[in-house]
Design a protein around this motif. Structure first.
Motif, mmCIF file in Angstrom:
data_model
loop_
_atom_site.group_PDB
_atom_site.id
_atom_site.type_symbol
_atom_site.label_atom_id
_atom_site.label_comp_id
_atom_site.label_asym_id
_atom_site.label_seq_id
_atom_site.Cartn_x
_atom_site.Cartn_y
_atom_site.Cartn_z
ATOM 1 N N SER A 184 -12.247 -24.976 -16.458
ATOM 2 C CA SER A 184 -12.509 -25.203 -15.027
ATOM 3 C C SER A 184 -13.365 -24.106 -14.418
ATOM 4 O O SER A 184 -14.053 -24.321 -13.414
ATOM 5 C CB SER A 184 -11.188 -25.288 -14.249
ATOM 6 N N ARG A 185 -13.354 -22.932 -15.025
ATOM 7 C CA ARG A 185 -14.112 -21.809 -14.467
ATOM 8 C C ARG A 185 -15.615 -22.053 -14.520
ATOM 9 O O ARG A 185 -16.382 -21.331 -13.885
ATOM 10 C CB ARG A 185 -13.734 -20.523 -15.208
ATOM 11 N N ILE A 186 -16.046 -23.059 -15.269
ATOM 12 C CA ILE A 186 -17.471 -23.403 -15.282
ATOM 13 C C ILE A 186 -17.913 -23.906 -13.904
ATOM 14 O O ILE A 186 -19.101 -23.944 -13.595
ATOM 15 C CB ILE A 186 -17.767 -24.469 -16.369
ATOM 16 N N LEU A 187 -16.952 -24.256 -13.045
ATOM 17 C CA LEU A 187 -17.254 -24.737 -11.695
ATOM 18 C C LEU A 187 -17.385 -23.594 -10.684
ATOM 19 O O LEU A 187 -17.750 -23.831 -9.539
ATOM 20 C CB LEU A 187 -16.159 -25.702 -11.232
ATOM 21 N N ASN A 188 -17.081 -22.384 -11.114
ATOM 22 C CA ASN A 188 -17.179 -21.217 -10.234
ATOM 23 C C ASN A 188 -18.625 -20.725 -10.248
ATOM 24 O O ASN A 188 -19.035 -19.951 -11.118
ATOM 25 C CB ASN A 188 -16.225 -20.120 -10.714
#
Length: 267
Positions: A184-188
């Motif tokens: 999910s950190r790829i969305l940061n």
């Protein structure tokens, strides 16, 4: 005139200085940090990497750096009012082949991401989580926009510490916190921009499965092949596989790389 870390620090101070920011220099790690005074949120820049880009491209490298830093800091400082269960809502990345309805036929809340991946939303329950569907939104009287805003705020609050491996003159960074939201950190966007700022070469990103996020600082043509093999291996081993295709991150977009040879295909 040779560019040193102290000279680069002064140059960055001149470019990025503001009453709203605090800057500092870590001599031992040769890093420069700029952060919001009121929140302490900020970005750490590896100075030797910036100097290398500066030596190659001159002031245009600093222009790009300034733009990326400014945007990342802006994203960090977005203010959202949170209450109730809002702090327990996170985005999760899934393959586009992942079902978009529950077994009961309720439509799950989703958002487009890339041709290979889609964003879903989860209510964190501690040791597990529940994907959010339309019936849950209706019951709360919430909109999808509100859910997305909460989820993106929360994913930006996660710890992004990486481990690093250097393979054949290429640097690979791994986020594997095992908290359910590694991919999910790829969305940061602020995190991606920070990794881009510190990359010596081209930045690639991979989310082979839910529990890992891989960054690759590609500095040789062999790096693309190494990344492809690495991504495929992780994809095969993951409990919730997402995609075996890595992405190039540039201009705030993720473009899948189809690596069929020992190097990235020419554009």
């Amino acid at each position: 005139m040779k560019m040193t870390s102290l000279k680069m620090k002064k140059l960055l101070d001149d470019r990025l200085g503001s009453d709203a920011f605090k800057t500092s220099y870590n001599r031992d790690q040769d890093t420069y940090r700029i952060e919001w005074k009121d929140t302490g949120q900020g970005i750490t820049i590896t100075l030797p990497n910036v100097i290398s880009k500066y030596n190659e491209r001159g002031d245009s490298a600093i222009d790009d750096l300034e733009a990326h830093v400014t945007e990342a800091l802006r994203i960090m400082n977005e203010n959202h009012q949170l209450s109730g269960k809002e702090q327990q809502i996170y985005p999760v990345i899934r393959a586009t082949s992942f079902p978009t309805e529950t077994k009961n036929g309720n439509k799950l809340i989703t958002k487009e991401h890339t041709a290979e991946t889609r964003v879903f939303y989860a209510l964190d329950l501690g040791k597990s989580y529940q994907l959010i569907d339309e019936s849950m939104l209706e019951g709360e009287g919430w909109t999808q926009e509100r859910i997305d805003e909460m989820a993106m705020f929360n994913v930006r609050s996660l710890n992004n510490d990486c481990t690093k491996d250097r393979v054949a003159d290429n640097d690979f960074y791994f986020v594997a916190k095992q908290d359910g939201y590694d991919a999910s950190r790829i969305l940061n966007e602020a995190f991606l921009e920070e990794m881009l700022i510190n990359a010596k070469g081209e930045l690639a990103v991979a989310v082979p499965h839910q529990d890992v996020l891989i960054f690759a600082d590609i500095q040789t043509k062999q790096g693309y092949d190494i990344l492809a093999q690495m991504t495929m291996k992780f994809f095969a081993e993951g409990q919730i596989p997402i995609t075996s295709l890595p992405f190039i991150y540039e201009n705030k977009t993720l473009e899948p790389i189809f690596i069929l040879a020992k190097q990235r295909p020419e554009k």
